[in-house]
Design a protein around this motif. Structure first.
Motif, mmCIF file in Angstrom:
data_model
loop_
_atom_site.group_PDB
_atom_site.id
_atom_site.type_symbol
_atom_site.label_atom_id
_atom_site.label_comp_id
_atom_site.label_asym_id
_atom_site.label_seq_id
_atom_site.Cartn_x
_atom_site.Cartn_y
_atom_site.Cartn_z
ATOM 1 N N TRP A 1 111.731 37.763 15.339
ATOM 2 C CA TRP A 1 112.265 36.608 14.619
ATOM 3 C C TRP A 1 111.183 35.922 13.791
ATOM 4 N N ILE A 2 109.950 35.906 14.295
ATOM 5 C CA ILE A 2 108.850 35.303 13.537
ATOM 6 C C ILE A 2 108.611 36.072 12.248
ATOM 7 N N THR A 3 108.613 37.394 12.332
ATOM 8 C CA THR A 3 108.287 38.242 11.182
ATOM 9 C C THR A 3 109.510 38.710 10.398
ATOM 10 N N LEU A 4 110.696 38.374 10.883
ATOM 11 C CA LEU A 4 111.952 38.822 10.258
ATOM 12 C C LEU A 4 112.003 40.353 10.159
ATOM 13 N N SER A 5 111.371 41.026 11.130
ATOM 14 C CA SER A 5 111.305 42.494 11.092
ATOM 15 C C SER A 5 112.650 43.164 11.357
ATOM 16 N N PHE A 6 113.650 42.374 11.818
ATOM 17 C CA PHE A 6 114.981 42.957 12.006
ATOM 18 C C PHE A 6 115.588 43.418 10.680
ATOM 19 N N LEU A 7 115.012 42.939 9.567
ATOM 20 C CA LEU A 7 115.499 43.356 8.252
ATOM 21 C C LEU A 7 115.126 44.806 7.938
ATOM 22 N N TRP A 8 113.965 45.254 8.470
ATOM 23 C CA TRP A 8 113.513 46.606 8.122
ATOM 24 C C TRP A 8 113.461 47.578 9.302
ATOM 25 N N LYS A 9 113.689 47.120 10.506
ATOM 26 C CA LYS A 9 113.618 48.016 11.665
ATOM 27 C C LYS A 9 114.623 49.172 11.615
ATOM 28 N N PRO A 10 115.863 48.959 11.137
ATOM 29 C CA PRO A 10 116.771 50.119 11.004
ATOM 30 C C PRO A 10 116.204 51.200 10.095
ATOM 31 N N LEU A 11 115.538 50.783 8.994
ATOM 32 C CA LEU A 11 114.901 51.759 8.104
ATOM 33 C C LEU A 11 113.770 52.483 8.831
ATOM 34 N N TYR A 12 112.990 51.714 9.585
ATOM 35 C CA TYR A 12 111.852 52.269 10.309
ATOM 36 C C TYR A 12 112.287 53.308 11.334
ATOM 37 N N PHE A 13 113.246 52.948 12.184
ATOM 38 C CA PHE A 13 113.681 53.866 13.241
ATOM 39 C C PHE A 13 114.388 55.099 12.679
ATOM 40 N N ASN A 14 114.997 54.936 11.495
ATOM 41 C CA ASN A 14 115.647 56.083 10.867
ATOM 42 C C ASN A 14 114.629 57.093 10.335
ATOM 43 N N LEU A 15 113.392 56.620 10.112
ATOM 44 C CA LEU A 15 112.325 57.516 9.667
ATOM 45 C C LEU A 15 111.604 58.170 10.841
ATOM 46 N N VAL A 16 111.340 57.382 11.915
ATOM 47 C CA VAL A 16 110.531 57.905 13.021
ATOM 48 C C VAL A 16 111.308 58.814 13.962
ATOM 49 N N ASP A 17 112.640 58.863 13.817
ATOM 50 C CA ASP A 17 113.397 59.714 14.741
ATOM 51 C C ASP A 17 113.394 61.186 14.319
ATOM 52 N N ARG A 18 112.729 61.474 13.161
ATOM 53 C CA ARG A 18 112.653 62.866 12.705
ATOM 54 C C ARG A 18 111.227 63.194 12.298
ATOM 55 N N ASN A 19 110.764 64.368 12.679
ATOM 56 C CA ASN A 19 109.402 64.781 12.361
ATOM 57 C C ASN A 19 109.178 64.946 10.858
ATOM 58 N N LYS A 20 110.257 65.297 10.120
ATOM 59 C CA LYS A 20 110.134 65.514 8.679
ATOM 60 C C LYS A 20 109.848 64.224 7.914
ATOM 61 N N THR A 21 110.236 63.088 8.480
ATOM 62 C CA THR A 21 110.035 61.799 7.796
ATOM 63 C C THR A 21 109.072 60.874 8.540
ATOM 64 N N LYS A 22 108.734 61.210 9.777
ATOM 65 C CA LYS A 22 107.873 60.353 10.601
ATOM 66 C C LYS A 22 106.499 60.142 9.966
ATOM 67 N N TRP A 23 105.999 61.141 9.260
ATOM 68 C CA TRP A 23 104.663 61.066 8.668
ATOM 69 C C TRP A 23 104.549 59.954 7.629
ATOM 70 N N LEU A 24 105.683 59.508 7.082
ATOM 71 C CA LEU A 24 105.645 58.425 6.092
ATOM 72 C C LEU A 24 105.126 57.122 6.694
ATOM 73 N N ILE A 25 105.348 56.922 7.994
ATOM 74 C CA ILE A 25 104.879 55.710 8.655
ATOM 75 C C ILE A 25 103.354 55.679 8.678
ATOM 76 N N TYR A 26 102.731 56.859 8.856
ATOM 77 C CA TYR A 26 101.271 56.920 8.892
ATOM 78 C C TYR A 26 100.645 56.611 7.537
ATOM 79 N N LEU A 27 101.447 56.687 6.480
ATOM 80 C CA LEU A 27 100.917 56.477 5.125
ATOM 81 C C LEU A 27 100.967 55.023 4.671
ATOM 82 N N VAL A 28 101.523 54.131 5.502
ATOM 83 C CA VAL A 28 101.695 52.732 5.083
ATOM 84 C C VAL A 28 100.356 52.108 4.694
ATOM 85 N N ILE A 29 99.373 52.122 5.597
ATOM 86 C CA ILE A 29 98.069 51.516 5.303
ATOM 87 C C ILE A 29 97.332 52.274 4.194
#
Length: 480
Positions: free
Chosen positions: A226-254
């Motif tokens: 609630w502090i970070t309003l991360s509920f706005l993007w968590k569905p997008l996040y979990f939809n990426l990390v649940d598959r190996n083909k798209t999970k690597w995109l999370i490592y590229l954020v920084i």
């Protein structure tokens, strides 16, 4: 219920198939506006820095917010351009497919080994189109994930700062001062580490089976969500990390954030003997040797009203033109926070006539306004004599400020000091970007035809030592 869910699923599937239309429309219009927004934000960032506004802590957060928006614009420009390119390629591939259909490797009549290799590596043309479709949609959604993650980071640190200020006010002068100075910052750092580890590992902490850990974790996670309003993007996040083909995109954020920052700072100098874009110390342009010397030996547009570009702000000072036809000079000197402190230090009787930072007519008044209010309440009859006396007091205070400014700043033309008694000084708000400062008016008899040097000296008083810093710009005198 099952029938209703089936209808919704079919509708979403159909919407998914047609989403490329919306993606292209949004990307096309957005890119056009984003380039305009980038220029605007660059100008506003210069205003923040040039006017020393970031010296105020609260305003500093607005500056950070401005930089956040600027970073979001850069991310959007880069990724939406990539998206438009992939979508264009996808549309082109569909166009080619409508004409020639699938790739007929047999008709190419290549060597059997080459044909088998191409079939294995390239696959069918339909697979190629499908990959382009998925990549385009993925890039489009990933753009918004990056921006929202950036916003969440900002909100978290803003929350930590606000709570630290509140705790500092409550416990700063008590025996439990360590709560605000040590305990809360340590917990804030610990929670930040938990968030980072969980984010970049795809939620490894959520896999811990221990109830002793998982219950506090869930509680902390809810608060931070609630502090970070991360509920706005968590569905997008979990939809990426649940598959190996798209999970690597999370490592590229920084790495993506760092790469964009580095790319935005890249500049190019064509010649090694020509002074390029020097980055001065924002705290004092007077202290930057390269910056000052470049300004001395060239007509830098930011120091002349007739040369200044629309997206530039005044730094240090400004002349109306770089080509003078009269010996009477109007020099605008921009005020800085440090210079204001020096002006006040010269005369302790100077009254603060305005509120620094945010204020309201109803809630907050300057020291001078408070004195005026107390004198107004003490006088029962407000006659002409009262207002004449108040005008005299205000005029005296303004005179003290201007006199102190003449002590802090002195001017030289071609090395010769302009006598302060012959200098008129006024408060001035420049028309360029409403920069605030002083207008120095004086007659310089020692000006010569051709190139002349105008030097602004700043006197720094520290422990009874009078140290002088100078900044010089050239101008041309073409008079009689």
């Amino acid at each position: 219920m099952a029938k209703e869910n089936n209808i919704i699923k079919k509708w979403l599937d159909r919407l998914q198939d047609e989403s490329w239309n919306l993606e292209l429309i949004i990307s096309g219009f957005s890119i056009f506006g984003l380039f305009k927004a980038k220029t605007f934000l660059e100008t506003q960032n210069l205003l923040f820095e040039a006017n020393d506004i970031v010296a105020d802590t609260l305003i500093a957060w607005f500056h950070v917010l401005l930089l956040l928006v600027y970073a979001s614009v850069l991310i959007s420009i880069v990724f939406l351009l990539v998206h438009v390119f992939l979508r264009g390629l996808w549309i082109g591939a569909i166009g080619i497919r409508s004409v020639s259909g699938e790739i007929d490797f047999e008709k190419l009549n290549y060597n059997a080994s080459v044909t088998n290799y191409l079939k294995k590596k390239l696959g069918s043309f339909d697979d190629y189109i499908l990959k382009l479709e998925k990549a385009s949609s993925l890039i489009f959604g990933y753009t918004f994930l990056l921006i929202l993650v950036l916003c969440s980071v900002f909100l978290y640190f803003l929350f930590v700062w606000v709570v630290s200020k509140i705790l500092g006010t409550l416990f700063g002068n008590t025996n439990v001062w360590w709560i605000s100075d040590w305990v809360f910052p340590l917990f804030a750092i610990l929670f930040a580490l938990i968030i980072i580890i969980d984010f970049f590992t795809g939620g490894v902490l959520k896999k811990i089976k221990s109830k002793i850990f998982i219950k506090p974790y869930i509680f902390i996670n809810r608060i931070i969500t609630w502090i970070t309003l991360s509920f706005l993007w968590k569905p997008l996040y979990f939809n990426l990390v649940d598959r190996n083909k798209t999970k690597w995109l999370i490592y590229l954020v920084i790495p993506i954030f760092l790469l964009l920052f580095i790319v935005d700072t890249i500049e190019y100098n064509a010649y090694s003997i020509f002074p390029g874009i020097f980055h001065s110390d924002e705290n004092s342009k007077f202290m930057s040797v390269e910056y000052k010397e470049k300004a001395r030996y060239s007509f830098q547009t930011r120091f002349y009203d007739n040369l200044r570009k629309n997206n530039e702000v005044i730094q240090v000072m400004s002349l109306p033109t770089n080509k003078m036809k009269t010996k009477y000079i109007e020099l605008f000197v921009k005020l800085s926070n440090k210079d204001e402190k020096r002006i006040l230090k010269n005369d302790s009787t100077i009254k603060h006539i305005a509120i620094k930072g945010f204020s309201s007519y109803f809630f907050k008044k300057s020291p001078y306004e408070k004195e005026l209010l107390s004198r107004t309440k003490a006088v029962s009859e407000k006659n002409i004599e009262f207002y004449v006396n108040e005008q005299k007091l205000f005029r005296e205070n303004l005179g003290k400020i201007l006199l102190s400014a003449k002590i802090v700043y002195t001017v030289r033309i071609n090395g010769k000091l302009i006598n302060s008694d012959s200098v008129e000084i006024l408060f001035h708000q420049h028309l360029n970007k409403n920069e605030e400062g002083f207008l120095f008016l004086f007659n310089a008899e020692n000006i010569e035809k051709g190139i002349n040097q105008l030097t602004l000296e700043k006197h720094i008083y520290d422990k009874d030592k009078n140290e002088i810093l100078d900044f010089t710009i050239p101008f041309i005198y073409a008079g009689d």
